[in-house]
Design an enzyme around this catalytic site. Structure first.
Site, short mmCIF file in Angstrom:
data_model
loop_
_atom_site.label_atom_id
_atom_site.label_comp_id
_atom_site.label_asym_id
_atom_site.label_seq_id
_atom_site.Cartn_x
_atom_site.Cartn_y
_atom_site.Cartn_z
N ARG A 40 -37.05 -42.55 79.03
CA ARG A 40 -36.63 -43.80 79.66
C ARG A 40 -35.16 -43.74 80.06
NH1 ARG A 40 -38.80 -47.48 74.91
NH2 ARG A 40 -40.50 -46.05 74.46
N ASN B 256 -51.32 -49.98 63.49
CA ASN B 256 -50.44 -49.95 64.66
C ASN B 256 -51.27 -49.43 65.82
OD1 ASN B 256 -48.54 -49.48 66.61
ND2 ASN B 256 -47.16 -48.26 65.30
N ARG C 273 -48.96 -54.38 63.65
CA ARG C 273 -47.74 -54.34 64.46
C ARG C 273 -48.08 -54.95 65.82
NH1 ARG C 273 -45.28 -49.54 68.02
NH2 ARG C 273 -43.34 -50.60 68.55
N GLU D 233 -41.28 -48.89 58.98
CA GLU D 233 -41.78 -50.11 59.61
C GLU D 233 -43.10 -50.54 58.99
OE1 GLU D 233 -40.87 -47.87 63.17
OE2 GLU D 233 -40.48 -49.76 64.19
N HIS E 77 -37.98 -52.85 68.25
CA HIS E 77 -37.70 -52.16 66.98
C HIS E 77 -37.19 -53.14 65.92
CE1 HIS E 77 -36.63 -48.54 69.70
NE2 HIS E 77 -37.83 -48.31 69.20
#
Ligand code: ADP
Length: 399
Positions: free
Chosen positions: A241, A7, A91, A385, A180
């Site tokens: 965010r 990743n 990823r 993940e 996601h």
């Protein structure tokens, strides 16, 4: 079969080496501060101690070289030759409309991934850097790309289109993509497996809540709506965010504060959310500590945060035409029982009844937290993940 999952972020590379037969993580760690002063590789030992190896790691290729060196090393290694690694899974953040599932990486696929850079200029270049580096360092080892956006490519147009001039969709591919996806896919499947219910017949809401967060509505095994948009800034109030804001506010702030596109982007991505409202922290644990000591703005930030999660649960229940399974995952979803409790509060009329004692006990484990009478099964599923990326890689390579 051994699969290395990478990743690659802008200044970090997280890695996990899986033994797919035993589903075990054989090695894992992270390279941080790539291209910056004080870069290092950190990994845990079996006894839990952490090893930190400092080094000058200027770009992703030397970072991956460093990782491979440790995997091969006599002192810390777990393989004798790179030939023991059968494939590498990456990823990749944005797959645009081009990728609706994980892919075997060929030169042609790399070209298409390069075309997606425009949609995620901060995220996709380091993902690609990892792919180029593996090609350079490991020759023609099979590589697979797993996209954050792919699972949501099943959304219908009414979910993914914005109310903007259609020409902008045609010109710039402006639409909702969602993120996601690997996590939403993993936890929804895992929950159905654990509950012994058929995936395709369930109406599911997945709440992936971490530093970044998104909810997804899943019906017939397909994502039909999700709260993040063209970029990961839409939807929930997140660590830094803003989530949903009236689009009119953007030009208003730019005019009043006399700032340009870069500054407004930094403002909504890095200085907003829990941090921006509370002025305390983007981290939920620190926010909770501030609330406990009476900080009102920390409380306000948390209230907005909960309100949004709840609002999306309601909205997606309507979109799904009812709800069978509600799943919490991500750092906050897995660990914060107060978040789960408040997000489900007063939703008994929708068939959501939490077992509050059970909910309080669960921190990071897979467990059903609704009462046996609850029409909707509420379940915590720790996301994985990396395992999903490894599993996809294995499936594609075996084909
Ligand atoms: P990322 O989106 O970066 O992958 P994570 O999924 O790791 O983030 O989630 C990080 C968030 O989870 C942080 O806000 C952290 O405070 C929160 N978190 C982790 N453990 C707990 C806990 N026990 N209680 C409350 N929040 C927690």
């Amino acid at each position: 079969m051994k699969i290395l999952v990478l990743n690659c972020g802008s200044s970090s590379i997280k890695y996990k080496l899986f033994n797919m037969e035993s589903k075990e993580v054989v090695a894992q760690g992270v390279v941080e501060k790539i291209g910056l002063k004080g870069s290092f590789l950190k990994f845990p030992l079996p006894n839990g101690d952490k090893v930190v190896l400092e080094g000058e790691i200027l770009e992703h290729q030397s970072g991956i070289e460093y990782i491979l060196g440790v995997l091969l090393s006599e002192k810390y290694g777990c393989i004798k030759s790179l030939d023991e690694i059968d494939a590498v899974g990456h990823r990749v953040v944005h797959g645009g409309e081009e990728f609706n599932s994980s892919v075997y990486i060929t030169d042609e696929v790399i070209k298409k991934m390069e075309e997606c850079i425009e949609l995620a200029p901060l995220h996709n270049p380091p993902n690609l850097a990892g792919i180029y580096a593996v090609k350079e360092l490991m020759g023609d080892i099979p590589q697979v790309g797993v996209f954050d956006t792919a699972f949501h490519q099943t959304m219908p147009p009414e979910s993914y289109m914005y109310g903007l001039p259609y020409s902008l969709y045609e010109k710039y591919s402006i639409r909702r993509y969602g993120f996601h996806g690997t996590s939403h896919r993993y936890v929804s499947r895992q929950a159905c497996e654990a509950l012994g219910v058929p995936y395709e017949s369930q109406r599911i809401i997945t709440a992936h809540i971490g530093n970044g967060g998104s909810l997804a509505a899943i019906k017939g095994g397909k994502s039909i709506d999700t709260s993040m948009g063209m970029t990961p800034v839409e939807g929930l109030l997140m660590g830094t965010r803003a989530g949903d804001v009236d689009a009119g506010i953007i030009s208003f702030i730019m005019e009043k504060e006399n700032i340009g596109t870069q500054a407004i982007s930094t403002l909504i991505n890095k200085h907003s959310g829990l941090l921006g409202v509370s002025g305390v922290s983007s981290d939920m644990r620190e926010l909770q500590a501030a609330i406990a000591s009476g900080n009102k703005r920390a409380q306000l930030a948390f209230d907005i945060f909960i309100h949004r999660v709840k609002k999306y649960i309601g909205a997606y229940t309507a979109v799904l035409g009812g709800l069978d399974v509600l799943i919490f995952t991500g750092g906050i979803g897995e660990n914060s029982s107060i978040t789960r409790e408040l997000a489900c509060k007063d939703l008994e009329y929708m068939g959501i009844e939490l077992d509050l004692d059970k909910n309080n006990e669960i921190h990071g484990d897979e467990a059903v937290i609704s009462t046996p009478e609850s029409k909707v099964t509420v379940i915590v599923v720790p996301t994985d993940e990396e395992y999903m990326i490894a599993a996809d890689t294995m499936t594609i390579v075996n084909k």
